[in-house]
Motif scaffolding. Structure first.
Motif, PDB file in Angstrom:
ATOM      1  N   ALA A 111       0.816  -1.218   0.000  1.00  0.00           N
ATOM      2  CA  ALA A 111       0.000   0.000   0.000  1.00  0.00           C
ATOM      3  C   ALA A 111       0.849   1.267   0.000  1.00  0.00           C
ATOM      4  O   ALA A 111       0.343   2.353  -0.292  1.00  0.00           O
ATOM      5  CB  ALA A 111      -0.924  -0.004   1.217  1.00  0.00           C
ATOM      6  N   GLN A 112       2.137   1.136   0.319  1.00  0.00           N
ATOM      7  CA  GLN A 112       3.014   2.307   0.372  1.00  0.00           C
ATOM      8  C   GLN A 112       3.848   2.490  -0.898  1.00  0.00           C
ATOM      9  O   GLN A 112       4.801   3.266  -0.897  1.00  0.00           O
ATOM     10  CB  GLN A 112       3.938   2.204   1.589  1.00  0.00           C
ATOM     11  N   GLU A 113       3.463   1.828  -1.977  1.00  0.00           N
ATOM     12  CA  GLU A 113       4.184   2.037  -3.232  1.00  0.00           C
ATOM     13  C   GLU A 113       4.212   3.512  -3.639  1.00  0.00           C
ATOM     14  O   GLU A 113       5.255   4.001  -4.099  1.00  0.00           O
ATOM     15  CB  GLU A 113       3.575   1.190  -4.353  1.00  0.00           C
ATOM     16  N   PRO A 114       3.096   4.279  -3.474  1.00  0.00           N
ATOM     17  CA  PRO A 114       3.173   5.717  -3.797  1.00  0.00           C
ATOM     18  C   PRO A 114       4.229   6.458  -2.971  1.00  0.00           C
ATOM     19  O   PRO A 114       4.842   7.410  -3.452  1.00  0.00           O
ATOM     20  CB  PRO A 114       1.759   6.224  -3.482  1.00  0.00           C
ATOM     21  N   VAL A 115       4.427   6.035  -1.735  1.00  0.00           N
ATOM     22  CA  VAL A 115       5.461   6.642  -0.893  1.00  0.00           C
ATOM     23  C   VAL A 115       6.831   6.396  -1.504  1.00  0.00           C
ATOM     24  O   VAL A 115       7.676   7.295  -1.585  1.00  0.00           O
ATOM     25  CB  VAL A 115       5.411   6.073   0.538  1.00  0.00           C
ATOM     26  N   CYS A 116       7.031   5.165  -1.950  1.00  0.00           N
ATOM     27  CA  CYS A 116       8.299   4.807  -2.577  1.00  0.00           C
ATOM     28  C   CYS A 116       8.545   5.664  -3.816  1.00  0.00           C
ATOM     29  O   CYS A 116       9.653   6.194  -4.011  1.00  0.00           O
ATOM     30  CB  CYS A 116       8.275   3.324  -2.940  1.00  0.00           C
ATOM     31  N   ARG A 117       7.525   5.845  -4.626  1.00  0.00           N
ATOM     32  CA  ARG A 117       7.686   6.650  -5.847  1.00  0.00           C
ATOM     33  C   ARG A 117       7.925   8.121  -5.509  1.00  0.00           C
ATOM     34  O   ARG A 117       8.713   8.802  -6.170  1.00  0.00           O
ATOM     35  CB  ARG A 117       6.449   6.495  -6.729  1.00  0.00           C
ATOM     36  N   ALA A 118       7.258   8.613  -4.451  1.00  0.00           N
ATOM     37  CA  ALA A 118       7.433  10.015  -4.057  1.00  0.00           C
ATOM     38  C   ALA A 118       8.866  10.286  -3.625  1.00  0.00           C
ATOM     39  O   ALA A 118       9.424  11.349  -3.908  1.00  0.00           O
ATOM     40  CB  ALA A 118       6.462  10.368  -2.934  1.00  0.00           C
ATOM     41  N   PHE A 119       9.480   9.314  -2.970  1.00  0.00           N
ATOM     42  CA  PHE A 119      10.840   9.520  -2.480  1.00  0.00           C
ATOM     43  C   PHE A 119      11.880   9.396  -3.589  1.00  0.00           C
ATOM     44  O   PHE A 119      13.047   9.706  -3.376  1.00  0.00           O
ATOM     45  CB  PHE A 119      11.150   8.558  -1.330  1.00  0.00           C
ATOM     46  N   ARG A 120      11.447   8.931  -4.735  1.00  0.00           N
ATOM     47  CA  ARG A 120      12.349   8.914  -5.880  1.00  0.00           C
ATOM     48  C   ARG A 120      12.145  10.148  -6.756  1.00  0.00           C
ATOM     49  O   ARG A 120      12.887  10.349  -7.726  1.00  0.00           O
ATOM     50  CB  ARG A 120      12.146   7.634  -6.704  1.00  0.00           C
ATOM     51  N   ALA A 121      11.133  10.940  -6.444  1.00  0.00           N
ATOM     52  CA  ALA A 121      10.837  12.137  -7.235  1.00  0.00           C
ATOM     53  C   ALA A 121      11.562  13.347  -6.656  1.00  0.00           C
ATOM     54  O   ALA A 121      11.997  13.350  -5.513  1.00  0.00           O
ATOM     55  CB  ALA A 121       9.333  12.379  -7.265  1.00  0.00           C
ATOM     56  N   GLU A 122      11.697  14.371  -7.459  1.00  0.00           N
ATOM     57  CA  GLU A 122      12.340  15.612  -7.031  1.00  0.00           C
ATOM     58  C   GLU A 122      11.297  16.716  -6.895  1.00  0.00           C
ATOM     59  O   GLU A 122      10.279  16.729  -7.589  1.00  0.00           O
ATOM     60  CB  GLU A 122      13.409  16.032  -8.057  1.00  0.00           C
ATOM     61  N   GLY A 123      11.545  17.647  -5.982  1.00  0.00           N
ATOM     62  CA  GLY A 123      10.708  18.823  -5.868  1.00  0.00           C
ATOM     63  C   GLY A 123       9.344  18.592  -5.265  1.00  0.00           C
ATOM     64  O   GLY A 123       8.412  19.355  -5.532  1.00  0.00           O
ATOM     65  N   VAL A 124       9.171  17.538  -4.463  1.00  0.00           N
ATOM     66  CA  VAL A 124       7.890  17.279  -3.800  1.00  0.00           C
ATOM     67  C   VAL A 124       8.140  17.101  -2.309  1.00  0.00           C
ATOM     68  O   VAL A 124       9.256  16.787  -1.878  1.00  0.00           O
ATOM     69  CB  VAL A 124       7.202  16.017  -4.367  1.00  0.00           C
ATOM     70  N   ASP A 125       7.089  17.307  -1.520  1.00  0.00           N
ATOM     71  CA  ASP A 125       7.169  17.053  -0.084  1.00  0.00           C
ATOM     72  C   ASP A 125       7.032  15.555   0.119  1.00  0.00           C
ATOM     73  O   ASP A 125       5.934  15.007   0.055  1.00  0.00           O
ATOM     74  CB  ASP A 125       6.063  17.807   0.647  1.00  0.00           C
ATOM     75  N   ARG A 126       8.133  14.895   0.357  1.00  0.00           N
ATOM     76  CA  ARG A 126       8.149  13.440   0.367  1.00  0.00           C
ATOM     77  C   ARG A 126       7.372  12.831   1.532  1.00  0.00           C
ATOM     78  O   ARG A 126       6.936  11.685   1.451  1.00  0.00           O
ATOM     79  CB  ARG A 126       9.592  12.946   0.387  1.00  0.00           C
ATOM     80  N   PHE A 127       7.216  13.565   2.610  1.00  0.00           N
ATOM     81  CA  PHE A 127       6.497  13.034   3.763  1.00  0.00           C
ATOM     82  C   PHE A 127       5.027  13.448   3.779  1.00  0.00           C
ATOM     83  O   PHE A 127       4.302  13.082   4.703  1.00  0.00           O
ATOM     84  CB  PHE A 127       7.175  13.500   5.062  1.00  0.00           C
ATOM     85  N   ALA A 128       4.588  14.200   2.785  1.00  0.00           N
ATOM     86  CA  ALA A 128       3.205  14.677   2.755  1.00  0.00           C
ATOM     87  C   ALA A 128       2.229  13.508   2.664  1.00  0.00           C
ATOM     88  O   ALA A 128       2.386  12.617   1.827  1.00  0.00           O
ATOM     89  CB  ALA A 128       2.996  15.617   1.568  1.00  0.00           C
ATOM     90  N   GLY A 129       1.230  13.514   3.525  1.00  0.00           N
ATOM     91  CA  GLY A 129       0.191  12.492   3.476  1.00  0.00           C
ATOM     92  C   GLY A 129       0.586  11.165   4.081  1.00  0.00           C
ATOM     93  O   GLY A 129      -0.238  10.239   4.098  1.00  0.00           O
ATOM     94  N   GLU A 130       1.803  11.031   4.579  1.00  0.00           N
ATOM     95  CA  GLU A 130       2.240   9.768   5.178  1.00  0.00           C
ATOM     96  C   GLU A 130       2.398   9.976   6.684  1.00  0.00           C
ATOM     97  O   GLU A 130       3.297  10.694   7.140  1.00  0.00           O
ATOM     98  CB  GLU A 130       3.569   9.312   4.573  1.00  0.00           C
ATOM     99  N   PRO A 131       1.524   9.370   7.500  1.00  0.00           N
ATOM    100  CA  PRO A 131       1.601   9.591   8.947  1.00  0.00           C
ATOM    101  C   PRO A 131       2.894   9.014   9.534  1.00  0.00           C
ATOM    102  O   PRO A 131       3.297   7.906   9.199  1.00  0.00           O
ATOM    103  CB  PRO A 131       0.370   8.859   9.491  1.00  0.00           C
ATOM    104  N   TRP A 132       3.521   9.799  10.397  1.00  0.00           N
ATOM    105  CA  TRP A 132       4.736   9.335  11.045  1.00  0.00           C
ATOM    106  C   TRP A 132       4.849   9.944  12.425  1.00  0.00           C
ATOM    107  O   TRP A 132       4.187  10.914  12.758  1.00  0.00           O
ATOM    108  CB  TRP A 132       5.965   9.676  10.199  1.00  0.00           C
ATOM    109  N   ARG A 133       5.691   9.328  13.226  1.00  0.00           N
ATOM    110  CA  ARG A 133       5.964   9.824  14.569  1.00  0.00           C
ATOM    111  C   ARG A 133       7.452   9.673  14.833  1.00  0.00           C
ATOM    112  O   ARG A 133       8.167   9.006  14.066  1.00  0.00           O
ATOM    113  CB  ARG A 133       5.155   9.054  15.609  1.00  0.00           C
ATOM    114  N   THR A 134       7.922  10.245  15.909  1.00  0.00           N
ATOM    115  CA  THR A 134       9.339  10.206  16.228  1.00  0.00           C
ATOM    116  C   THR A 134       9.656   9.017  17.138  1.00  0.00           C
ATOM    117  O   THR A 134       8.955   8.788  18.122  1.00  0.00           O
ATOM    118  CB  THR A 134       9.774  11.503  16.928  1.00  0.00           C
TER     119      THR A 134
END
Length: 361
Positions: free
Chosen positions: A76-99
């Protein structure tokens, strides 16, 4: 000289998992990079590794942080993988995360995450090998992992996974016989089907088929779990009195031991065990959070305070002998009284067929 294109083509025959390595940069912002080189290195001490390229612009930021978190991506996170290979986008946008404990971002939808401190960086041609000491880890989701194979993204279709620790020919033959029946059960009922056997003071998970529909951690094939009341009660229901006594003595307290003994009577009368999640119990890394085996015969309606049906397990016995194997259903899609009754009947039909196989061999 070896052709790089040929190198990639041949190495592409080996499927690799895809992980996102994250860290917090010195300015406090999250950074991450996609890797297919994550690996477990050592159990004692717990060490993992990944191998970024020397030309990576993200690796220096992770190195400066001194820590990282490996997030094993799901299908389900394939779009995340593609976003992190792209340039000029907010790579963490829309992906919930915590520290996490090290300050590194943990992606909450990941199949697993491993939070680490960097302990060494080694030269490796046009890459470096990063060794990390594991600080904290978890596998919170049951989604299938994302794979990279022959130049593209994909996943795998899980059939029956079998423990590598089975070294008895009769056990292997029995697993082979059980495989198609387990796959049919898991497919029909939308759940995980697990085959286990008891080995004196432990339960060994021999094989599993399918994927559970709930969020609880799946049992790992090859995993051993201590036989301590009330866990493993289906295996103990037809055990010798000395084995039951030892099982009770390993319980947390006398009340748990007493309740476990009462559960054995219920299982012998019913022919199988129904595990109910205790709503007051917080989920943990234990194989199950269920502690109850209601005495009522199925079908039955659960009161809201009683929790939800977590699993059903049934014994596989040779004639009237002790339990040799246990077949269980976990994370059923339909946990209504009717759905549980239907699953129980399907499970009993399968265990009877496998018991007949034992008697014939």
């Amino acid at each position: 000289m070896l052709d790089p294109a040929r190198y990639r083509q041949v190495m592409g025959q080996y499927p690799t998992g895809i992980a996102m390595v994250t860290a917090t940069s010195q300015d406090g912002s999250p950074v991450g990079m996609i890797v297919g080189t994550f690996a477990s290195v050592s159990l004692d001490p717990p060490l993992v590794s990944f191998m970024p390229t020397r030309t990576s612009t993200t690796w220096p930021q992770i190195e400066a942080a001194g820590s990282f978190c490996v997030n094993v991506l799901t299908v389900a996170q394939e779009p995340v993988c593609r976003a992190f290979r792209a340039e000029g986008v907010d790579r963490f946008a829309g992906e919930p995360w915590r520290t996490g404990a090290t300050g590194s971002p943990i992606l909450e939808r990941s199949a697993a995450w491993i939070d680490c401190e960097i302990v060494n960086v080694l030269d490796a041609g046009d890459h470096v090998i990063v060794l990390g000491a594991v600080v904290e880890m978890d596998a919170p989701n049951t989604e299938l992992p994302l794979l990279f194979f022959q130049g593209g993204y994909g996943s795998f279709t899980p059939q029956t996974m079998v423990s590598p620790y089975l070294n008895v020919a009769s056990n292997l033959a029995f697993v082979d016989r059980a495989r198609p029946l387990m796959e049919e059960l898991s497919s029909t009922l939308g759940c995980e089907c697990v085959l286990a056997t008891s080995e004196r003071d432990d339960i060994l998970i021999m094989a599993s088929a399918g994927v559970r529909s709930d969020s609880q951690r799946a049992m790992l094939v090859g995993e051993r779990v201590s036989l301590a009341a009330p866990f493993g009660r289906t295996a103990m229901a037809w055990a010798s009195s000395s084995d039951v006594d030892r099982w009770q003595r390993k319980a947390q307290d006398t009340e748990t031991a007493r309740a476990g003994l009462e559960m054995l009577d219920v299982i012998r009368r019913r022919g199988y065990s129904v595990s109910i999640e205790d709503p007051s119990h917080q989920p943990s890394s234990s194989p199950t959070v269920s502690v109850l085996d209601p005495g009522a015969e199925l079908p039955f309606a659960l009161a809201p305070a009683e929790g939800q049906v977590h699993s059903i397990s049934a014994p596989i016995r040779r004639d009237s002998g002790p339990v040799e194997f246990v077949l269980g259903l976990y994370g059923m899609a339909d946990t209504s009284a009717e759905g549980v009754d239907r699953a129980a009947q399907a499970l009993m039909k399968t265990t009877h067929e496998l018991a007949n196989h034992l008697n014939d061999h």
